[in-house]
Enzyme design. Structure first.
Site, PDB file in Angstrom:
ATOM      1  N   HIS A 271     -21.325 -28.626 -12.488  1.00 26.61           N
ATOM      2  CA  HIS A 271     -20.350 -29.710 -12.344  1.00 26.61           C
ATOM      3  C   HIS A 271     -20.626 -30.519 -11.075  1.00 26.61           C
ATOM      4  CE1 HIS A 271     -18.325 -28.129 -15.782  1.00 26.61           C
ATOM      5  NE2 HIS A 271     -17.959 -27.024 -15.167  1.00 26.61           N
ATOM      6  N   ASP A 322     -20.966 -26.173 -22.011  1.00 29.59           N
ATOM      7  CA  ASP A 322     -19.826 -25.568 -21.323  1.00 29.59           C
ATOM      8  C   ASP A 322     -18.783 -25.008 -22.281  1.00 29.59           C
ATOM      9  OD1 ASP A 322     -17.953 -24.798 -19.453  1.00 29.59           O
ATOM     10  OD2 ASP A 322     -17.822 -26.716 -18.445  1.00 29.59           O
TER      11      ASP A 322
END
Length: 456
Positions: A271, A322
Site C-alpha cells: 500500500h 489483496d
C-alpha cells in the site's frame, strides 16, 4: 524437445520488448532452457500469435475472496476501512481449514484465468477459531499451499507476525485471536514449511504492520530469516494509521521503518499510500518494492499512491489483488493508471522517456517488481526463469491483425472481455480455452463452502 515442453511464438514479450519468431523450451522441472528469437518453427511445436510472461500477484489474503461483494451495505454512520475490518474479523473467525483450501483454490483458479501466474499469500489465519493452535501449527498454511498446488499457481507463502492490536503494544482484541503469533512461532512455522520449498513455492515472512509488530520484533525476525527470503509488510495504508504512528512515536510509519536500516530489496511495502516526498525517495532508494493494490484501495477508500513521483525516483512497484474484489491484473493496472488521471486531471501518467506506451511500461514494471517481491525466478521469458506464460486470444476483435507493439495498450485499455486463452505455469498448462483445467471441481467445492458460510 517433446511437443509438451516446446512452444513457438510469432510474437513474444522478452525482457527487452517484443520479439518475433521466438522458441521457448523448458525442462521437466519447469524452468526455461531455451528462449530463441528469429527461430524457425518445428513441426512438433505448438504455435501461437502472442505469448507473454504471466503477472505476479504480490499481495493476497485468499480467505477474503469469500466475502467479496458482501460488505457493500452502508451502515448508520460513515463507513471506512475500519468498519470493513470489523466485518472481516467476524467472518474470519468462522472459516475452517478445509474451507480455506476451497476458497483459495477458487481464487487462484480465477487469478490464473485472468493472467496471474504467481501469488504472494500474506497469511495470518494461523489459529483455530477458539484461539488455540491446531495440532499441526502449519495446518492452515498447508491448506492454502495445497490450493496453490491443486490449481498450479506459483506461490510465495508469507506467514504473518501479528502480536499487537495497535501501536504501543496494545493487546490483541478478542476478534483477532486467530491471528496471534510471536517471533518464535513464526520461525517455527518457517521451519515446518521448509521442506515444501521448490521451484513452485518460496517461503518468506510478513510482519503484519507496525501496529501489529513492534520494531524489536521485526529486527529479531529479520535477523533470523534465511538469506534472500521475501519480507512483506502493510504500511501507511490509511491516514488514521499514519496519525496513530505519529502520536505513538513522533514519526510516520514509512519514516520509522526506513530509519531501522533494515529495508532493502527483499522487502515489499504494501500500500504505502500516504507518503511524504522524503518517504517516496526513501522507499525508492532502499530498493524495496511498493505493493499497490488499486482495486482494494479503491474499495476501502484508502487513497492514491503517488505513482508519478515514485516513478521519477526510479522506484520499483508491482500489483496485488489483496481482498480480491477483482482477480484481474488488467483491471488492477487500468485503475492504477486511471486513478492517477483522476487525481492529476491528466493522461498517460505511467510512462518514462524510454517507454511512452503506458500499457507496456506498466506490464513490464509490474513483472519486475512482482518477481522481486516474490523472491522467485519469475516475471521474464529468459533462460533459468520459470516457464510461466500466457497465450492471448488472437481471434478476438481487439487483437486481430494487431501489431505486437500495440497489444498491451489494447488489452489493458479496451474492453472487459478476458483475452487470456491459455496459461502455463512451470511448463504445465493450467488454463485451456479460457477455463481452468479443473474448473468444475474447484467451483463445486467453493459453492458448497459458501453455502455453509452464508448460514453464519
Amino acid at each position: 524437445m517433446t511437443p509438451h515442453n516446446s512452444l513457438f511464438a510469432k510474437n513474444a514479450l522478452l525482457p527487452d520488448g517484443w520479439a518475433k519468431n521466438v522458441r521457448l523450451n523448458w525442462d521437466a522441472s519447469g524452468d526455461l532452457t531455451v528462449v530463441q528469437a528469429d527461430a524457425i518453427p518445428q513441426t512438433h511445436e505448438m504455435q501461437h500469435e502472442f505469448v507473454l510472461p504471466g503477472m505476479i500477484n504480490l499481495h493476497s489474503h485468499a480467505f477474503q475472496r469469500a466475502m467479496a461483494g458482501m460488505s457493500e451495505i452502508a451502515g448508520d454512520g460513515p463507513d471506512s476501512f475500519w468498519t470493513w475490518r470489523d466485518l472481516m474479523y467476524r467472518y474470519a473467525l468462522h472459516i475452517t481449514p478445509p474451507q480455506m483450501q476451497a476458497i483459495a483454490a477458487q481464487l487462484y483458479s480465477e487469478c490464473l484465468r485472468h493472467g496471474y501466474t504467481s501469488v504472494c499469500e500474506f497469511h495470518y489465519l494461523h489459529r483455530a477459531p477458539d484461539g488455540s493452535f491446531y495440532p499441526d501449527m502449519a495446518e492452515t498454511a498447508r491448506q492454502v499451499i495445497a490450493a496453490a498446488s491443486h490449481t498450479g499457481i506459483g506461490m510465495s507463502m508469507l506467514p504473518v507476525l501479528y502480536s499487537h492490536a495497535d501501536f504501543k503494544d496494545q493487546p490483541l482484541r478478542v476478534d483477532q485471536r486467530r491471528f496471534s503469533t510471536d517471533v518464535a512461532q513464526i520461525l517455527q512455522l518457517l521451519q515446518q514449511l521448509e521442506s515444501s520449498r521448490s521451484g513452485q513455492l518460496e517461503v518468506g515472512v510478513a510482519p503484519h504492520s507496525l501496529r501489529a509488530a513492534n520494531l524489536a520484533q521485526i529486527r529479531e525476525l529479520v535477523a533470523a530469516l534465511p538469506a534472500g527470503r521475501p519480507i512483506h509488510i502493510h504500511i501507511a495504508e490509511q491516514q488514521r494509521e499514519v496519525d496513530a504512528c505519529l502520536a505513538a512515536t513522533g514519526k510516520r510509519p514509512v519514516e520509522l521503518l526506513l530509519e531501522t536500516g533494515l529495508v532493502d530489496s527483499r522487502w515489499c511495502l504494501v500500500h504505502a499510500t500516504h507518503l511524504t516526498k522524503n518517504e517516496v525517495s526513501g522507499i525508492a532508494a532502499s530498493g524495496a518494492v511498493a505493493g499497490i493494490c488499486t482495486t482494494t484501495e479503491g474499495n476501502l477508500g484508502d487513497g492514491f499512491f503517488d505513482l508519478p513521483a515514485y516513478i521519477a525516483e526510479h522506484g520499483r512497484f508491482g500489483i496485488g489483488s489483496d481482498s480480491h474484489v477483482s482477480q484481474s491484473p488488467i483491471e488492477e493496472l487500468r485503475w492504477l493508471e486511471y486513478g492517477q488521471r483522476l487525481r492529476l486531471q491528466g493522461r498517460n501518467i505511467a510512462q518514462i522517456s524510454g517507454q511512452r506506451r503506458v500499457g507496456d511500461f506498466l506490464w513490464q514494471a509490474c513483472l519486475q517488481g512482482g518477481a522481486q517481491a516474490s523472491g522467485r525466478r519469475v516475471g521474464q521469458l529468459a533462460n533459468g526463469k520459470r516457464a510461466d506464460f500466457l497465450i492471448l486470444d488472437d481471434t478476438h476483435p481487439n487483437l486481430q491483425d494487431l501489431a505486437a507493439a500495440e497489444l498491451l495498450n489494447s488489452w489493458i485499455f479496451s474492453g472487459n472481455d478476458n483475452l487470456v486463452r491459455a496459461v502455463f505455469v512451470g511448463g504445465k498448462q493450467v488454463v485451456q480455452g479460457g477455463r481452468h483445467v479443473d474448473q468444475e471441481r474447484i467451483q463445486s467445492a467453493y459453492v458448497s463452502c459458501m453455502r455453509e458460510l452464508r448460514k453464519l
